[in-house]
Design an enzyme around this catalytic site. Structure first.
Site, PDB file in Angstrom:
ATOM      1  N   LYS A 105      34.576  40.811  59.293  1.00 47.61           N
ATOM      2  CA  LYS A 105      35.093  42.162  59.509  1.00 47.61           C
ATOM      3  C   LYS A 105      34.131  43.146  58.877  1.00 47.61           C
ATOM      4  O   LYS A 105      33.395  42.793  57.955  1.00 47.61           O
ATOM      5  CB  LYS A 105      36.467  42.307  58.841  1.00 47.61           C
ATOM      6  CG  LYS A 105      37.308  43.403  59.439  1.00 47.61           C
ATOM      7  CD  LYS A 105      37.922  42.935  60.750  1.00 47.61           C
ATOM      8  CE  LYS A 105      38.990  43.853  61.266  1.00 47.61           C
ATOM      9  NZ  LYS A 105      39.879  43.134  62.192  1.00 47.61           N
TER      10      LYS A 105
HETATM   11  N1  GLU Z   1      39.566  43.973  65.757  1.00 44.99           N
HETATM   12  C1  GLU Z   1      40.286  43.000  66.509  1.00 44.99           C
HETATM   13  C2  GLU Z   1      41.108  42.120  65.588  1.00 44.99           C
HETATM   14  O1  GLU Z   1      41.474  42.502  64.504  1.00 44.99           O
HETATM   15  C3  GLU Z   1      39.414  42.230  67.481  1.00 44.99           C
HETATM   16  C4  GLU Z   1      38.306  41.449  66.894  1.00 44.99           C
HETATM   17  C5  GLU Z   1      37.345  40.854  67.931  1.00 44.99           C
HETATM   18  O2  GLU Z   1      37.557  40.973  69.127  1.00 44.99           O
HETATM   19  O3  GLU Z   1      36.351  40.270  67.478  1.00 44.99           O
HETATM   20  O4  GLU Z   1      41.502  41.054  65.957  1.00 44.99           O
END
Ligand code: GLU
Length: 416
Positions: free
Chosen positions: A106
């Protein structure tokens, strides 16, 4: 004064509880409760008035055991390293619970994009991606959008990486616009996956969705599509909210009109025919289904007793604290945990990455069928584990996910 909410402490607490329960090897437990890499960067940006402002950003890779790290990038004034570490860890469990071959990552930048121009956001996005590109790559770590980031921002980031590499590198990021290798269905995938888990839970509870009252907290991408899917299934969307406040209408809100109103005025508040309510009140409204679709720490020990919903589907990451979880479960509510409920987004990100690397594109029917199968199977695995272990669904999902990551960690061994 209440202690300040620390999402990383909460994430580690969740892992520790499950590690104890499944009698996880203490060494593997230590590996799983810590992030593999954390990177902090300074991002100088030329603002429209000619001044230079330096923003702070992060990329955390919690695990690369089951595959490259995967997870979004968020732009928000409240971003902290502790939050990003928690969100990265939750991505590891999320990818594991739905069985897609990724670890968890993240990123985030402390900024307020709502107070920045498009040009400033573009320059921030490009420089941030450039700075974190030291640990990014289509086989290492593949970002995507999260709170306040969009397909357009993904396009700028993809372009930045491609310019640096000297060749087009679309597979380094997902949820790109369709024109540069995005996938059909990605924009509504988080909500669609979450909707499938609600359908599955409602079936288990013998609770037909038709006529059920729904509250959606947060009206970004996930929140809006959640309202649309649930309305399509015959539910009544009695309240929705965003950071500015909430709106209520007993006979049901026109979800498309609320979206248009938000696009025009930046908030759902003020939509004709609705009553304004506070962000605290919205969680306590009499409803059958509550969908937290914004940020962490909204259902806490202070309000959990007042939550009336029978099903709480976490479209957001980390909306319920462990203390609140206990209260909701004791009341007999079914909490569909974030790592399962919102995994549809990353699942279709995976489809985008696979399609891009094959150079072969699926139609929307393919995407929907594959997504539904993954969500239904993962829901069943979680539900069955929870029943077998006599625990709530979050613990069930963590048992499934942590065992998968632990097995791979053991099989691969500790290097060197
Ligand atoms: N931000 C989204 C999540 O928290 C998607 C992450 C992604 O597609 O890599 O799952």
């Amino acid at each position: 004064m209440a202690a300040k909410f620390n999402p990383w402490a909460m994430a580690q607490e969740q892992v520790d509880a499950v590690a104890k329960r499944i009698k996880l090897d203490p060494g593997i437990h230590q590996v799983l409760r810590n992030p593999r890499r954390t990177l902090t960067v300074s991002i100088p940006v030329r603002m429209d008035d000619g001044s230079i402002k330096v923003f702070e950003g992060y990329r955390v890779q919690h695990s690369l055991a089951r595959g490259p790290a995967k997870g979004g990038l968020r732009f928000h004034p409240d971003v902290t390293l502790e939050e990003v570490k928690a969100l990265a860890m939750w991505m590891t469990w999320k990818c594991a619970v739905v069985g897609i071959p990724y670890g968890g990552g993240k990123g985030g930048v402390i900024c307020n994009p709502k107070k920045m121009s498009q040009g400033e956001i573009e320059r921030l996005s490009r420089r941030f991606f450039f700075e974190i590109s030291a640990i990014i790559g289509e086989d290492i770590d593949i970002p995507a959008p999260d709170v306040n980031t969009t397909p357009q921002i993904m396009a700028w980031m993809m372009d930045t990486y491609s310019m640096k590499s000297g060749y087009p590198a679309p597979h380094v990021i997902t949820d790109k616009p369709l024109e540069i290798g995005g996938s059909l269905g990605r924009n509504k995938a988080t909500a669609q996956g979450c909707f499938y888990t609600i359908q599955a839970a409602a079936k288990k509870l013998r609770m037909p969705l038709k006529g059920k009252k729904v509250v959606v907290q947060g009206y970004g991408n996930a929140g809006f599509f959640m309202a649309e899917f649930l309305k399509g299934a015959g539910c009544k969307i009695v309240a929705v909210s965003d950071s500015q406040g909430g709106i209520y209408k007993a006979t049901g809100i026109d979800v498309a009109a609320a979206k248009k109103h938000k696009e025009k005025t930046r908030t759902v508040v003020g939509l004709k025919g609705t009553t304004k309510i506070s962000n605290a009140e919205i969680l306590e409204i009499n409803c059958d289904i509550l969908v937290p679709a914004a940020l962490e720490n909204v259902i806490t020990k202070d309000n959990a007793r007042k939550v009336k919903a029978k099903i709480i589907a976490e479209a957001a990451n980390g909306p319920t604290t462990p203390e609140a979880d206990k209260i909701l479960n004791a009341k007999g509510a079914v909490v569909i945990p974030d790592i399962l409920a919102n995994a549809g987004g990353v699942t279709v990100s995976y489809f985008e990455w696979v399609q891009g690397r094959m150079g072969l594109w699926w139609d929307e029917k393919d995407i929907t069928e594959r997504l539904k199968k993954i969500m239904d199977d993962s829901f069943a695995a979680t539900w069955d584990t929870a029943a077998k272990e006599k625990c709530d669904m979050r613990t069930g999902a963590y048992i499934v996910a942590m065992k998968r990551v632990a097995d791979v960690t053991k099989l691969r061994g500790i290097w060197p």
